[in-house]
Every structure is written in C-alpha cells, then in structure tokens.
Design an enzyme around this catalytic site. Structure first.
Site, PDB file in Angstrom:
ATOM      1  N   CYS A   1       0.907  -1.107   0.058  1.00 15.32           N
ATOM      2  CA  CYS A   1      -0.043   0.189   0.153  1.00 15.32           C
ATOM      3  C   CYS A   1       0.739   1.331   0.176  1.00 15.32           C
ATOM      4  O   CYS A   1       1.602   1.626  -0.704  1.00 15.32           O
ATOM      5  CB  CYS A   1      -1.019   0.114   1.024  1.00 15.32           C
ATOM      6  SG  CYS A   1      -2.359   1.008   0.951  1.00 15.32           S
TER       7      CYS A   1
ATOM      8  N   HIS B   1      -3.686  -5.837   1.168  1.00 12.49           N
ATOM      9  CA  HIS B   1      -2.904  -5.836   2.379  1.00 12.49           C
ATOM     10  C   HIS B   1      -2.826  -7.455   2.750  1.00 12.49           C
ATOM     11  O   HIS B   1      -3.630  -7.767   3.530  1.00 12.49           O
ATOM     12  CB  HIS B   1      -3.525  -5.206   3.517  1.00 12.49           C
ATOM     13  CG  HIS B   1      -3.303  -3.850   3.558  1.00 12.49           C
ATOM     14  ND1 HIS B   1      -2.505  -3.008   4.074  1.00 12.49           N
ATOM     15  CD2 HIS B   1      -4.053  -2.672   2.771  1.00 12.49           C
ATOM     16  CE1 HIS B   1      -2.373  -1.721   3.974  1.00 12.49           C
ATOM     17  NE2 HIS B   1      -3.384  -1.616   3.175  1.00 12.49           N
TER      18      HIS B   1
ATOM     19  N   GLU C   1      -1.131  -8.788   4.961  1.00 11.43           N
ATOM     20  CA  GLU C   1      -0.781  -8.941   6.528  1.00 11.43           C
ATOM     21  C   GLU C   1      -2.188  -8.695   7.124  1.00 11.43           C
ATOM     22  O   GLU C   1      -2.256  -9.041   8.310  1.00 11.43           O
ATOM     23  CB  GLU C   1       0.100  -7.927   6.919  1.00 11.43           C
ATOM     24  CG  GLU C   1      -0.343  -6.504   7.216  1.00 11.43           C
ATOM     25  CD  GLU C   1      -0.647  -5.503   5.808  1.00 11.43           C
ATOM     26  OE1 GLU C   1      -0.501  -6.105   4.732  1.00 11.43           O
ATOM     27  OE2 GLU C   1      -0.759  -4.335   6.202  1.00 11.43           O
TER      28      GLU C   1
END
Lengths: 83, 231
Positions: free
Chosen positions: B85, B202, B204
C-alpha cells in the site's frame, strides 16, 4: 528576493479523475460548454537570492527531484521579484 | 527470517506486519525511519499507512527519510523488499519500482475485501502459488490507481513483472472487479530482478485466524519457501 511561481500539472496523457468530477459538476451547474477540467498544483517558493540564473537551476532541481513526479507530471514556472 | 519493518511517521500497518511475521516464528523488528541501520535483514517491509500525511504526493516525502537510503542500497544489492500500500507508493517514488499510484478513479477511499489473481509464480513472493490462483486480500487506499506509460507497460509485460491483478471470484479481470481504475487491473508488480514487490492489497490483514480471509498467508508462505531454498 525572488519568488518562483510553480505549476505542477498532470501530463495530458494521464487521466485526471478530479478534473473529470469537476467537469461533471460544472455540467450540473449548467455550464454545458465545458469540455474538460484539469486540476494542477500551484506552489510558491521564495528565495533569498536575486540571481535568476542560479535560482532557475535550483527551481528545476527542486521540481525534478521532489515537486513533480516525472512519470505523470510536468511543470512550468515564472519568477516575480519581491521586496 | 530476519524481517525489518520500517515505521515512518504516519505508518499504521507496521504493527500488523510485525505481528504476522513474529507469529510465524521470524525475528521481526520495527525500525524507526530516522535510523540508519537495517539490522541485517533477510526481508524489509515498507508498511501501509499515510507516511508524512501523504503531503505533496503519497510516498513522496518518505523517500527522504534516512532509512530509505539504506533500503535502496539493500534492494539494489538484491535484498528482498516488500512494499504494501503506502509502501508500494514509496517504492514508486524512490524509482525502485516503475509507474505511479494515482488517485482512485472514484476519488473515494476504498476499504474492502478484494479478489486478486496471481499472474506468475516466478517470484519470491508468489513461489509455489499456481498462476491464476484467486486470493481474497483486503484493499484500503485512496491512491491505488496504478499508472504507467505505454512503453513502461510493454516492459512490465515482457519481463513478467506483473504479479497480481484485481479480478472477480472466478479470476476474470473485469472493469467491475477493478476497484480503483488501475491500468490493466494491476494490483502488484515486481522489479526486473524480482527482489522488490509493491502491492496495494494488504496480505498482512488476511493472515491470521481471527480475520475473515487467510489468503494473505500464501504470500508469506511463498517468501518462507524461497528463503528456506536459499539456506
């Protein structure tokens, strides 16, 4: 002192979604003759120097290295003498 | 793996990335942007967030943080770097990755689950993931509209640098499944030497049991396979 008045614009080949949204709003306002709107950034930098040749070099360096993204933007500028 | 996660003023996904790696048994560290020592990492993470408040252009000011010079040296020597990002935006601003992330076509901040298609397994980040695999990985950004000029796109395609594309559940890259107007539905790319990844989604945020999707784990597993093959 010299003031650099710098315009950073999206290249013509790059779509400007903000400009497009403004064009739509202008059409809603009744300005049917608006064909296109492009949003730019305007930046003023004041230098302590009066040496235009030197400051010109600095402004180009500043634009190339930070203010404009060469992938998508171009810039132009003009000087104004300030007291 | 030794993983160094960089924290810029305004980063907000640094702890998420840190805890995913720590929970997988890696030696994860948070490194402050003013530091000049990466602490000998095997992998550097440039996390998501709003470094420097996104002033001027997203990622433009983070480029001048002292640690970024170290990240650039590390990357140029072949070190693994993953920008997520805002990290992707920083990588394009440094010139480590080509192209630019423009404002979303909708002008809106988007935060939602998104399907992405793996375009190639030929990278440390997608190793062992079959080409065409569809992953559910969240996106959360306002400037994720990937742009590159026509010549640049030709190079990306010729060098097989596009790793992820936005798609629908069936893996079709349609206009409807493109959340931000990205050219060719591009969601993530790597550099020519394939050691630097930038991606808007994302992983994560989709790698722990407590969240809706765990598909982001595939990317961390790929990195682990790559790393263990090196050792």
């Amino acid at each position: 002192m010299l003031k650099a008045k710098i315009f950073v614009q999206l290249k013509a080949s790059v779509l400007d979604p903000q400009g497009k949204a403004v064009t739509n709003s202008l059409h809603h306002l009744g300005f049917q003759n608006v064909l296109e709107t492009r949003i730019s950034k305007y930046i003023e930098i004041t230098f302590s120097s009066d040496d235009e040749t030197e400051v010109r070099k600095q402004v180009e360096h500043i634009c190339d290295s930070l203010l404009a993204n060469p992938n998508t933007e171009t810039y132009h500028y003009q000087f104004e003498t300030v007291e | 793996m030794r993983v160094s996660v960089i924290t810029f003023p305004g980063s907000n996904c640094d702890h998420d990335a840190y805890s995913v790696f720590a929970s997988r048994g890696h030696q994860a560290k948070l490194i402050w942007h003013k530091d000049t020592d990466l602490e000998k990492p095997d992998l550097v993470i440039l996390p998501g967030g709003f470094s420097y408040g996104d002033y001027l252009r997203c990622g433009a000011l983070a480029r001048f943080s002292p640690i970024v010079k170290e990240v650039m040296d590390f990357a140029q020597k072949g070190g693994l770097v993953m920008g997520i990002c805002n990290g992707f935006q920083i990588l394009t601003e440094t010139g480590l990755l080509p192209g630019t992330l423009l404002m979303n076509e909708s002008l809106s901040f988007i935060c939602k689950h998104q399907y992405v298609r793996v375009e190639t397994s030929e990278s440390p980040f997608t190793m062992n993931i079959k080409t065409g695999t569809v992953l559910d990985i969240p996106v959360a950004h306002k400037e994720g509209n990937y742009f590159i000029d026509a010549d640049g796109l030709k190079v990306l395609e010729a060098e097989n640098q596009i790793l992820f594309k936005y798609c629908d559940l069936n893996g079709k890259t349609t206009i409807e499944s493109n959340p931000n107007g990205s050219l060719q539905n591009i969601a993530g790319i790597c550099n020519k030497t394939r050691n630097i990844l930038g991606m808007m989604p994302h992983p994560e945020r989709s790698a722990t049991d407590t969240v809706v999707s765990q598909d982001g784990r595939r990317i961390f597993e790929a990195l682990e396979s790559y790393y263990s093959a090196l050792a």
